[in-house]
Design an enzyme around this catalytic site. Structure first.
Site, PDB file in Angstrom:
ATOM      1  N   GLY A  64     -43.926 101.130  55.281  1.00 35.21           N
ATOM      2  CA  GLY A  64     -44.628 100.153  54.442  1.00 35.21           C
ATOM      3  C   GLY A  64     -46.007 100.653  54.043  1.00 35.21           C
ATOM      4  N   PHE A  65     -46.767  99.758  53.483  1.00 35.34           N
ATOM      5  CA  PHE A  65     -48.086 100.111  52.945  1.00 35.34           C
ATOM      6  C   PHE A  65     -49.039 100.587  54.057  1.00 35.34           C
ATOM      7  CE2 PHE A  65     -52.213  97.718  52.198  1.00 35.34           C
ATOM      8  CZ  PHE A  65     -52.861  98.797  51.624  1.00 35.34           C
ATOM      9  N   ILE A  66     -49.437  99.705  54.952  1.00 37.92           N
ATOM     10  CA  ILE A  66     -50.403 100.106  55.983  1.00 37.92           C
ATOM     11  C   ILE A  66     -49.757 101.111  56.938  1.00 37.92           C
ATOM     12  CG2 ILE A  66     -51.908  99.331  57.870  1.00 37.92           C
ATOM     13  CD1 ILE A  66     -52.111  96.601  56.524  1.00 37.92           C
ATOM     14  N   LEU A  97     -45.943  97.140  63.211  1.00 39.42           N
ATOM     15  CA  LEU A  97     -46.353  96.586  61.917  1.00 39.42           C
ATOM     16  C   LEU A  97     -45.192  95.979  61.137  1.00 39.42           C
ATOM     17  CD1 LEU A  97     -48.225  99.431  62.338  1.00 39.42           C
ATOM     18  CD2 LEU A  97     -49.366  98.335  60.430  1.00 39.42           C
ATOM     19  N   ASP A 106     -37.916 101.363  60.577  1.00 38.79           N
ATOM     20  CA  ASP A 106     -38.130 100.527  59.385  1.00 38.79           C
ATOM     21  C   ASP A 106     -36.785 100.267  58.725  1.00 38.79           C
ATOM     22  OD1 ASP A 106     -38.994  99.635  56.679  1.00 38.79           O
ATOM     23  OD2 ASP A 106     -40.975 100.287  57.363  1.00 38.79           O
ATOM     24  N   GLY A 109     -40.618  98.288  52.484  1.00 37.60           N
ATOM     25  CA  GLY A 109     -41.181  99.642  52.511  1.00 37.60           C
ATOM     26  C   GLY A 109     -40.267 100.618  51.794  1.00 37.60           C
ATOM     27  N   LYS A 123     -47.177  84.577  63.601  1.00 37.91           N
ATOM     28  CA  LYS A 123     -48.120  85.631  64.010  1.00 37.91           C
ATOM     29  C   LYS A 123     -48.979  85.154  65.192  1.00 37.91           C
ATOM     30  CE  LYS A 123     -47.454  89.191  61.118  1.00 37.91           C
ATOM     31  NZ  LYS A 123     -47.354  90.615  61.499  1.00 37.91           N
ATOM     32  N   TYR A 143     -45.598  81.842  58.547  1.00 37.55           N
ATOM     33  CA  TYR A 143     -46.081  83.205  58.825  1.00 37.55           C
ATOM     34  C   TYR A 143     -47.245  83.139  59.821  1.00 37.55           C
ATOM     35  CZ  TYR A 143     -48.300  87.731  57.530  1.00 37.55           C
ATOM     36  OH  TYR A 143     -48.875  88.983  57.518  1.00 37.55           O
ATOM     37  N   ALA A 152     -49.775  94.029  64.819  1.00 35.72           N
ATOM     38  CA  ALA A 152     -50.451  93.717  63.555  1.00 35.72           C
ATOM     39  C   ALA A 152     -50.408  92.215  63.339  1.00 35.72           C
ATOM     40  CB  ALA A 152     -49.752  94.434  62.399  1.00 35.72           C
TER      41      ALA A 152
HETATM   42  P1  NAD Z   1     -45.366  96.128  54.056  1.00 35.80           P
HETATM   43  O1  NAD Z   1     -44.360  95.190  53.530  1.00 35.80           O
HETATM   44  O2  NAD Z   1     -45.729  97.269  53.184  1.00 35.80           O
HETATM   45  O3  NAD Z   1     -44.937  96.666  55.484  1.00 35.80           O
HETATM   46  C1  NAD Z   1     -44.007  96.010  56.320  1.00 35.80           C
HETATM   47  C2  NAD Z   1     -42.947  97.017  56.690  1.00 35.80           C
HETATM   48  O4  NAD Z   1     -42.056  96.409  57.621  1.00 35.80           O
HETATM   49  C3  NAD Z   1     -42.091  97.457  55.494  1.00 35.80           C
HETATM   50  O5  NAD Z   1     -41.983  98.868  55.477  1.00 35.80           O
HETATM   51  C4  NAD Z   1     -40.734  96.800  55.738  1.00 35.80           C
HETATM   52  O6  NAD Z   1     -39.665  97.535  55.176  1.00 35.80           O
HETATM   53  C5  NAD Z   1     -40.724  96.745  57.252  1.00 35.80           C
HETATM   54  N1  NAD Z   1     -39.832  95.724  57.788  1.00 35.80           N
HETATM   55  C6  NAD Z   1     -39.696  94.430  57.378  1.00 35.80           C
HETATM   56  N2  NAD Z   1     -38.769  93.791  58.114  1.00 35.80           N
HETATM   57  C7  NAD Z   1     -38.314  94.707  59.025  1.00 35.80           C
HETATM   58  C8  NAD Z   1     -37.352  94.660  60.058  1.00 35.80           C
HETATM   59  N3  NAD Z   1     -36.630  93.549  60.318  1.00 35.80           N
HETATM   60  N4  NAD Z   1     -37.145  95.782  60.794  1.00 35.80           N
HETATM   61  C9  NAD Z   1     -37.832  96.923  60.532  1.00 35.80           C
HETATM   62  N5  NAD Z   1     -38.739  97.024  59.552  1.00 35.80           N
HETATM   63  C10 NAD Z   1     -38.982  95.924  58.806  1.00 35.80           C
HETATM   64  O7  NAD Z   1     -46.689  95.271  54.399  1.00 35.80           O
HETATM   65  P2  NAD Z   1     -48.101  95.726  54.977  1.00 35.80           P
HETATM   66  O8  NAD Z   1     -49.113  95.069  54.138  1.00 35.80           O
HETATM   67  O9  NAD Z   1     -48.169  97.193  55.191  1.00 35.80           O
HETATM   68  O10 NAD Z   1     -48.091  94.971  56.374  1.00 35.80           O
HETATM   69  C11 NAD Z   1     -48.012  95.660  57.625  1.00 35.80           C
HETATM   70  C12 NAD Z   1     -48.340  94.694  58.748  1.00 35.80           C
HETATM   71  O11 NAD Z   1     -49.678  94.217  58.598  1.00 35.80           O
HETATM   72  C13 NAD Z   1     -47.453  93.444  58.795  1.00 35.80           C
HETATM   73  O12 NAD Z   1     -47.212  93.124  60.141  1.00 35.80           O
HETATM   74  C14 NAD Z   1     -48.301  92.373  58.148  1.00 35.80           C
HETATM   75  O13 NAD Z   1     -47.966  91.091  58.619  1.00 35.80           O
HETATM   76  C15 NAD Z   1     -49.688  92.803  58.588  1.00 35.80           C
HETATM   77  N6  NAD Z   1     -50.742  92.324  57.677  1.00 35.80           N
HETATM   78  C16 NAD Z   1     -51.001  92.934  56.490  1.00 35.80           C
HETATM   79  C17 NAD Z   1     -52.022  92.468  55.690  1.00 35.80           C
HETATM   80  C18 NAD Z   1     -52.408  93.115  54.399  1.00 35.80           C
HETATM   81  O14 NAD Z   1     -53.416  92.701  53.845  1.00 35.80           O
HETATM   82  N7  NAD Z   1     -51.720  94.097  53.887  1.00 35.80           N
HETATM   83  C19 NAD Z   1     -52.754  91.341  56.069  1.00 35.80           C
HETATM   84  C20 NAD Z   1     -52.448  90.730  57.262  1.00 35.80           C
HETATM   85  C21 NAD Z   1     -51.462  91.241  58.081  1.00 35.80           C
END
Ligand code: NAD
Length: 314
Positions: free
Chosen positions: A10-12, A73, A31, A36, A150, A146, A114
């Site tokens: 995913g992103f982060i 994450l 993942d 992602g 969390k 959500y 996360a």
């Molecule tokens: P993202 O969607 O890019 O990353 C989430 C990843 O989890 C993806 O690659 C997705 O394919 C994978 N995923 C989803 N369901 C899954 C499963 N059942 N099994 C395995 N993989 C699975 O989002 P992100 O923004 O990179 O978020 C990463 C983490 O950070 C998450 O936990 C999110 O809740 C948390 N978060 C992000 C932000 C933000 O601003 N980007 C803010 C608060 C919290």
């Protein structure tokens, strides 16, 4: 070190993988590629992608068994996912986290969870500290599921860590943005950038006066690994995010300016965007004093730098 990153495609997560690899670690990504993409991951021998779900308990256990550290994450993210698929999202964000935490504790691997600024709900204080009160709407509104999940994830990690002695750090991200974030699931900055670059109307949900602080992924990723190396952070929840506050209408203006776009701004009522009963918070601003105290965290990138990093990558 062998690091497991759930949600690493995913992103982060993918930026975290880059950082871990640059520090000489071996990375295993778990993942399911639901939001992602394998394209986010670097090629090479230092990274292995295991395609599967955190809901698969045996798979989670086998991936974590030989790891030295776990970064969790993987989650169902984005308002559209949460509102459109409430049950599936809840299961991933609750049962998935439980599987990861139990495996990490079982195999005595320090773990990071996360979490999110969403746990503060509608508290719009001037700088939310980690001990701020949570102001959530009804649990029956899927919009809050959500934040509810969390919050339980944090507690699960904290209690397991306290009882087992296995270190855990909880990180609360505040609107983290940067290259590779997709706008498909409702994330505002990539969505606005796509609209601006296409000279299409920039669609602001609500009246655009709601204010947010956007943080750069390049600031928070090194902070995550640093926190995992800092015993004083164990058993703590730590805010990570940026300090520059902007209204969503102001964000649309900044993006239009920086992309030299001719887009107009249009306003879409929340209920048209998300259905009836949607509640938003007027303001969300982090106090990152704890991260500064623990690891000297100080965001280096402002909003314009972040927007440019996204447009440069397009
Ligand atoms: P993202 O969607 O890019 O990353 C989430 C990843 O989890 C993806 O690659 C997705 O394919 C994978 N995923 C989803 N369901 C899954 C499963 N059942 N099994 C395995 N993989 C699975 O989002 P992100 O923004 O990179 O978020 C990463 C983490 O950070 C998450 O936990 C999110 O809740 C948390 N978060 C992000 C932000 C933000 O601003 N980007 C803010 C608060 C919290």
């Amino acid at each position: 070190m062998r690091a497991v990153v759930t949600g690493g495609a995913g992103f982060i997560g993918s930026h975290l993988c880059d950082h871990l690899i640059s520090q000489g670690h071996q990375v295993v990504v778990l993942d399911d590629l639901s939001t992602g993409s394998a394209d986010n991951l670097p090629a090479g021998e230092n990274v292995e992608l295991v395609r599967g779900s955190v809901l698969d308990r045996d798979l989670v256990d086998s991936v974590i068994r030989d790891s030295d550290v776990v970064y969790h994450l993987a989650a169902a993210v984005g308002v559209h996912n949460i509102v459109d698929k409430p049950l599936e999202s809840l299961r991933i964000n609750l049962d998935g986290t439980e599987n990861v935490v139990e495996a990490a504790v079982q195999h005595r691997a320090p773990f990071m969870i996360a979490s999110t600024s969403e746990v503060y709900g509608k508290n719009d204080a001037d700088g939310l500290r980690e001990d701020a009160v949570r102001v959530l709407g009804s649990p029956l509104l899927s919009r809050w599921s959500y934040a509810a999940a969390k919050g339980i994830d944090e507690l699960l990690g904290y209690v397991h860590s306290t009882e087992s002695g296995v270190p855990c750090v909880i990180v609360r991200f505040f609107n983290i943005v940067g290259p590779r974030q997709t706008g498909r699931y409702g994330m505002v900055v990539p969505r606005f950038v796509t609209q601006a670059l296409a000279n299409e109307p920039i669609t602001v949900f609500g009246d655009g006066t709601q204010r947010r602080c956007f943080g750069s992924v390049h600031d928070v990723v090194p902070a995550i690994t640093e926190l995992m190396r800092t015993p004083a952070a164990y058993g703590r929840a730590v805010n990570l995010g940026g300090h520059e506050e902007v209204s969503i209408k102001g964000l649309a203006d900044r993006i239009r300016e920086l992309t030299s776009s001719t887009s107009e701004t249009t306003f879409v009522p929340y209920e048209d965007a998300y259905g009836s009963g949607y509640e938003d918070m007027q303001r969300r601003m982090p106090d990152t004093g704890l991260a500064r105290e623990l690891i000297g965290f100080e965001p280096k990138y402002g909003l314009d730098d972040i927007i440019r990093s996204i447009t440069d990558a397009r």
